[in-house]
Design a protein around this motif. Structure first.
Motif, PDB file in Angstrom:
ATOM      1  N   LEU A 265      13.460  11.177  -5.648  1.00 35.36           N
ATOM      2  CA  LEU A 265      13.616  11.100  -4.063  1.00 35.36           C
ATOM      3  C   LEU A 265      13.135   9.576  -3.470  1.00 35.36           C
ATOM      4  O   LEU A 265      12.228   9.479  -3.440  1.00 35.36           O
ATOM      5  N   ALA A 266      14.459   8.971  -2.875  1.00 37.82           N
ATOM      6  CA  ALA A 266      14.073   7.756  -2.452  1.00 37.82           C
ATOM      7  C   ALA A 266      14.151   7.813  -0.875  1.00 37.82           C
ATOM      8  O   ALA A 266      15.183   8.553  -0.484  1.00 37.82           O
ATOM      9  N   VAL A 267      13.441   7.300  -0.221  1.00 33.77           N
ATOM     10  CA  VAL A 267      13.247   7.215   1.256  1.00 33.77           C
ATOM     11  C   VAL A 267      14.199   6.024   1.701  1.00 33.77           C
ATOM     12  O   VAL A 267      13.724   4.745   1.419  1.00 33.77           O
ATOM     13  N   CYS A 268      15.401   6.049   2.476  1.00 34.83           N
ATOM     14  CA  CYS A 268      16.074   4.988   2.644  1.00 34.83           C
ATOM     15  C   CYS A 268      16.030   4.630   4.143  1.00 34.83           C
ATOM     16  O   CYS A 268      16.102   5.360   5.109  1.00 34.83           O
ATOM     17  N   ALA A 269      15.553   3.349   4.187  1.00 32.42           N
ATOM     18  CA  ALA A 269      15.326   2.890   5.700  1.00 32.42           C
ATOM     19  C   ALA A 269      15.699   1.176   5.607  1.00 32.42           C
ATOM     20  O   ALA A 269      16.443   0.758   4.861  1.00 32.42           O
ATOM     21  N   SER A 270      15.639   0.829   6.949  1.00 27.40           N
ATOM     22  CA  SER A 270      16.044  -0.649   7.124  1.00 27.40           C
ATOM     23  C   SER A 270      15.303  -1.189   8.439  1.00 27.40           C
ATOM     24  O   SER A 270      14.036  -1.295   8.282  1.00 27.40           O
TER      25      SER A 270
ATOM     26  N   GLY B  21      11.886   1.572   3.189  1.00 29.21           N
ATOM     27  CA  GLY B  21      11.304   3.021   3.051  1.00 29.21           C
ATOM     28  C   GLY B  21      10.024   3.009   2.751  1.00 29.21           C
ATOM     29  O   GLY B  21       9.300   4.034   3.032  1.00 29.21           O
ATOM     30  N   VAL B  22       9.642   1.984   2.050  1.00 28.10           N
ATOM     31  CA  VAL B  22       8.307   1.908   1.490  1.00 28.10           C
ATOM     32  C   VAL B  22       7.181   2.050   2.772  1.00 28.10           C
ATOM     33  O   VAL B  22       6.030   2.537   2.487  1.00 28.10           O
ATOM     34  N   PHE B  23       7.483   1.525   3.882  1.00 24.02           N
ATOM     35  CA  PHE B  23       6.416   1.734   5.052  1.00 24.02           C
ATOM     36  C   PHE B  23       6.343   3.220   5.038  1.00 24.02           C
ATOM     37  O   PHE B  23       5.200   3.701   5.500  1.00 24.02           O
ATOM     38  N   CYS B  24       7.229   3.995   5.168  1.00 16.54           N
ATOM     39  CA  CYS B  24       6.845   5.490   5.402  1.00 16.54           C
ATOM     40  C   CYS B  24       6.087   6.085   4.251  1.00 16.54           C
ATOM     41  O   CYS B  24       5.225   6.839   4.709  1.00 16.54           O
TER      42      CYS B  24
ATOM     43  N   ALA C 243       2.277   7.544   4.880  1.00 19.66           N
ATOM     44  CA  ALA C 243       1.895   8.956   4.283  1.00 19.66           C
ATOM     45  C   ALA C 243       0.856   8.930   3.224  1.00 19.66           C
ATOM     46  O   ALA C 243       0.199  10.052   2.547  1.00 19.66           O
ATOM     47  N   GLY C 244       0.392   7.688   2.678  1.00 20.53           N
ATOM     48  CA  GLY C 244      -0.488   7.726   1.677  1.00 20.53           C
ATOM     49  C   GLY C 244       0.014   8.119   0.449  1.00 20.53           C
ATOM     50  O   GLY C 244      -0.931   8.768  -0.668  1.00 20.53           O
ATOM     51  N   LEU C 245       0.909   7.670   0.060  1.00 23.66           N
ATOM     52  CA  LEU C 245       1.715   8.364  -1.217  1.00 23.66           C
ATOM     53  C   LEU C 245       2.047   7.197  -2.172  1.00 23.66           C
ATOM     54  O   LEU C 245       3.055   7.341  -3.194  1.00 23.66           O
TER      55      LEU C 245
END
Length: 319
Positions: free
Chosen positions: A80-85, A116-119, A123-125
């Motif tokens: 599951l990839a978190v997608c952001a910009s 998305g890595v910020f998210c 979350a400490g993940l």
């Protein structure tokens, strides 16, 4: 995507879309998988789009994209990839952190495209080395100094995967195809994509032509500068850390880069400031401090001289 997969085919891969996500990064991750399915003559991969509420999500280019699932009804996804910009933390709250943590506890490999890595970090993940878009790298390092963040195209570790965004997502997807289904299929997918065959995971994201032939001592200096943008080091200290005198460092910078070490350092601090002004909602004083300035007035003056407009003027132009 995760390092290994032993489940049923097609392999499901999820993409959680946050508001203002990068559409080019998302499509660059999906299209190699689509081509692999077509060339293999069978569905090897299946992708699922998820949003918080199941409603369409507007990308950074202003185009809304429909999704299949909301958080409550999303199927279990091994990757599951978190997608952001832009503004990756704007939509992050405790329910989202809890949902991601629950997915991790259920065995999902969590990753990120672009910022998305910020998210995930919030979350400490994160337990692996990460990458993200080069513009956001200094801000990420400032917020999360204990996480190793590098400027590579993509990183795949035991518990996470990270793509720097844009066309780097192609490289991440190609790596997944190669590990699952071999070099022959991967070469055919590359040919369909008209993709450069020479890009490696550790390739730098940017055209580094100005810096690519620098002596190793100068690349170390630049790395030190980028690691200390918020609290700049004295030039004498930079020189001492790499075993040079201040005068030697001055000569090296003038010879190889046609500017003084102080000017080079200022340019890198102001590049971070430009990114924060155009891509976040941080106040001018917060950006000044993050860029190593002690006052808003000195920051605004330097910013205007370098970028041709004050931070507020630049923001107004982009509204």
């Amino acid at each position: 995507m995760r390092l290994t997969y032993q489940g049923p085919v097609p392999e499901p891969i999820g993409f959680l879309l946050l508001p203002r996500f990068s559409m080019v990064a998302l499509f660059s991750a999906i299209d190699p998988l689509r081509i692999a399915n077509r060339l293999a003559g069978q569905p090897l991969f299946r992708w699922h789009l998820v949003s918080r509420d199941g409603e369409p999500v507007t990308a950074s280019n202003g185009i809304p994209l429909s999704v299949e699932h909301d958080l409550d009804n999303a199927p279990w996804l091994p990757s599951l990839a978190v997608c952001a910009s832009f503004e990756p933390m704007a939509a992050v709250d405790q329910p989202l952190r809890d949902w991601l943590a629950q997915r991790r506890a259920q065995g999902a490999c969590l990753g990120a495209l672009d910022t998305g890595v910020f998210c995930l970090a919030d979350a400490g993940l994160i337990e692996d080395t990460v990458t993200l878009h080069w513009e956001s790298l200094p801000e990420f390092r400032r917020r999360h100094p204990d996480i190793e963040a590098v400027e590579s195209l993509y990183e795949v570790g035991p518990v996470g995967f990270y793509g720097a965004g844009a066309s780097a997502s192609i490289d991440l997807a190609l790596d997944t195809i190669r590990r699952r289904h071999g070099d022959a299929l991967t070469r055919r997918v590359k040919q369909q994509l008209v993709h450069d065959h020479r890009r490696l995971p550790a390739s730098r994201q940017r055209d580094a032509s100005e810096f690519e032939r620098l002596p190793e001592r100068l690349t170390r200096v630049i790395g030190l500068m980028d690691s200390h943008l918020e609290s700049p080091l004295a030039i004498a200290e930079l020189a001492a850390q790499i075993g040079l005198s201040e005068r030697q460092l001055e000569r090296d910078c003038q010879h190889h880069l046609a500017r003084t070490p102080s000017r080079l350092y200022l340019e890198r601090r102001l590049a971070l400031a430009h990114h924060l002004v155009t891509s976040t909602r941080h106040g001018v004083m917060d950006i000044a401090l993050a860029s190593g300035f002690a006052s808003a007035s000195s920051f605004t003056r330097a910013f205007r001289q370098h970028h041709g407009a004050s931070p507020r003027e630049l923001r107004r132009r982009l509204m």
